[in-house]
Design an enzyme around this catalytic site. Structure first.
Site, short mmCIF file in Angstrom:
data_model
loop_
_atom_site.label_atom_id
_atom_site.label_comp_id
_atom_site.label_asym_id
_atom_site.label_seq_id
_atom_site.Cartn_x
_atom_site.Cartn_y
_atom_site.Cartn_z
N GLU A 261 -10.62 -2.04 3.82
CA GLU A 261 -9.42 -1.85 4.10
C GLU A 261 -9.51 0.10 3.91
OE1 GLU A 261 -6.62 -5.29 5.32
OE2 GLU A 261 -6.75 -5.29 3.02
N ASP B 84 0.67 -1.39 -0.10
CA ASP B 84 0.38 0.05 0.20
C ASP B 84 0.52 1.52 0.33
OD1 ASP B 84 -1.92 -2.14 0.72
OD2 ASP B 84 -2.74 -1.26 2.12
#
Length: 520
Positions: free
Chosen positions: A223, A39
């Site tokens: 998320e 990420d």
């Protein structure tokens, strides 16, 4: 950001070494010098530089030991790699991994986190993922600060700053809410499929505001939330009122079961609660909510904070990978890459306010030469025509397709002996087919066909395609639909071929630009 199910390190390492003869490293998409990334984190503009932090394993080319890697750029395209900014740490027999989060600038160090005399305090808010041996104990939100422009960070002595006693509470995204002169944090309660919002005046003490969800895609954990005010095209910029809407991005499931992807919700945020707006687009199909990217390889995208006035639209960056096969990619010494930075807007349509994504304008500076190869026009009837060979597979391709009577029309890229990646338009859908895109056997879930609903505009489908070694980003109809996929072609697969089947199609404004290497 959650921990995936992984094969033993030795197995993955040997598999990667076996497949490392082909150079798959992108030339103008961000990759780390070595080892694993996922990420993007802490995207922020400060003092003339764009900062990209990211989930990183400093020790191996697999997921683990999560820390924040760091790079800076003056144009979002050419990056300077810096040392790890926030490393995993151990206290006693407990280890805290530095999971995903965001960064903001406390102008003038008004909240007093940094030492006296600091001009601007760089503040990172992240999820501390706490383990004890093999036991997962907790996830909560921590704070760290930097007085040297994000190069080194000090952990806040009173961490955690938000703790609800959960193992699945993560990914804080903090931004400045101007109307009430406060900081707002968006987080997720991952397995509850809810976003949770908090407020703070000093970045240290946080008060719960409200929840959003569950709704939309709940097939996977939620998320990496991002709550962003987005301008509406052809209406005035970031001001309040009807000229913009708040958009909540959530990384969750994918239109194809078993994979992760991203969804978005268009709404209003009053400083306390996010509510869907009447213009929030209706689902395209019962199981398909508002999809950010129709490919398999765009996830966990978040926005840059504190953009300069020269950037009137929000800019986001995502991870070009998918947890279904991320740990098995045939790349060494790195694993993982980032998308091109995208500027985002909303467009009024009959279906509601639709998300539009475009590469930042600066990407054109990477084109080699002044005009590329083209433009040219060609009409094909039940045949194909090769027109270019780009053996390096590092280029930008633009074309307009007039489907005509053809049942299928499109372009084959990364074409070689017994391999090709096919972008085709058929039956109202744009498909990206990577089932024969070279090395596809490293994981059973990788060979696939992605598709997005696309409607010709005035009889034309406009395509802008970025091919960068192992990454393909397709922007259709000026960014109303995007498909991002990885491919792993062989060394001799650089052909480009237009085709029409079952009738006649016209191809207009076909142009190819070789692209410069931005990742030197």
């Amino acid at each position: 950001m959650k921990r995936p199910c992984l094969l033993p390190f030795a197995v993955l390492y040997l598999a990667a070494l076996t497949a490392s003869s082909q150079d798959y490293r992108p030339r103008y998409h961000f990759t780390p010098p070595q080892n694993w990334i996922n990420d993007p984190n802490g995207l922020v503009y400060h003092d003339g530089q764009y900062h990209l932090f990211y989930q990183h394993n400093p020790f191996a080319n697999q997921w683990g030991h999560m820390s924040w890697g760091h790079a800076v750029s003056t144009d979002l395209l050419r990056w300077e790699h810096l040392p790890v900014a926030i490393p995993e740490f151990t206290e006693g027999d407990k280890t805290t991994a530095i999971f995903s989060g965001s960064a903001v600038i406390d102008a003038g160090n008004r909240r007093g986190l940094c030492p006296p005399g600091t001009k601007n305090c760089f503040v990172a808010v992240y999820t501390g993922n706490v383990t004890q041996g093999d036991r997962h104990l907790a996830q909560y939100q921590n704070l760290a600060f930097s007085a040297d422009g994000g190069r080194t960070f000090t952990q806040y002595a009173k961490n955690p700053i938000v703790d609800i006693g959960s193992k699945e509470f993560r990914d804080p995204n903090v931004f400045w809410y101007e109307p009430e002169q406060k900081w707002v944090m968006a987080t997720v309660k991952a397995i509850e499929h809810r976003a949770a919002f908090y407020e703070s005046a000093d970045l240290k003490t946080w008060r719960f505001l409200s929840h959003f969800g569950p709704t939309g895609d709940t097939t996977k954990v939620w998320e990496c939330p991002a709550l962003v005010r987005v301008p509406i095209q052809n209406e005035s910029g970031r001001s309040s009122g009807n000229q913009s809407r708040w958009v909540l991005f959530i990384s969750a499931g994918h239109p194809q079961p078993g994979y992760v992807g991203m969804q978005y919700f268009v709404g209003d945020f009053d400083g306390t609660t996010f509510r869907l707006a009447p213009e929030n687009p209706k689902p395209i199909a019962p199981a398909v909510t508002n999809v950010v990217d129709w490919g398999k390889d765009y996830y966990a995208a978040i926005q840059f904070n504190h953009l300069p006035a020269s950037q009137p639209n929000p800019i986001m960056v995502g991870w070009t990978n998918n947890w279904a096969y991320a740990g098995s990619l045939p790349t060494t010494p790195f694993k993982g890459a980032m998308s091109l930075p995208r500027q985002i807007s909303l467009k009024r349509t009959a279906e509601g306010l639709v998300l539009v994504q475009q590469p930042i304008a600066g990407v054109e500076s990477l084109r080699e030469g002044s005009g590329g190869n083209g433009p040219f026009r060609i009409t094909l009837s039940n045949k194909s025509q090769s027109f270019e060979n780009q053996p390096d597979n590092t280029y930008e391709l633009t074309l307009d397709i007039v489907p005509g009577t053809a049942k299928e029309a499109g372009v084959r890229i990364a074409k070689g002996k017994n391999q090709e990646t096919v972008l085709r338009y058929a039956d109202g859908k744009l498909q990206l087919d990577r089932r024969r895109s070279g090395n596809v056997g490293f994981h059973k879930t990788f060979p696939s066909v992605e598709e997005a609903p696309v409607t010709p505009q005035n009889g034309v489908i406009r395509l802008r395609i970025f091919v960068d070694k192992s990454i393909v980003e397709v922007f259709a109809n000026d960014g109303e639909r995007v498909i991002t996929n990885q491919i792993f072609p062989g060394e001799a697969a650089g052909g480009i071929e237009l085709f029409a089947e079952g009738g006649t199609a016209e191809f207009r404004n076909v142009t190819v630009w070789p692209m410069k290497n931005a990742m030197k």
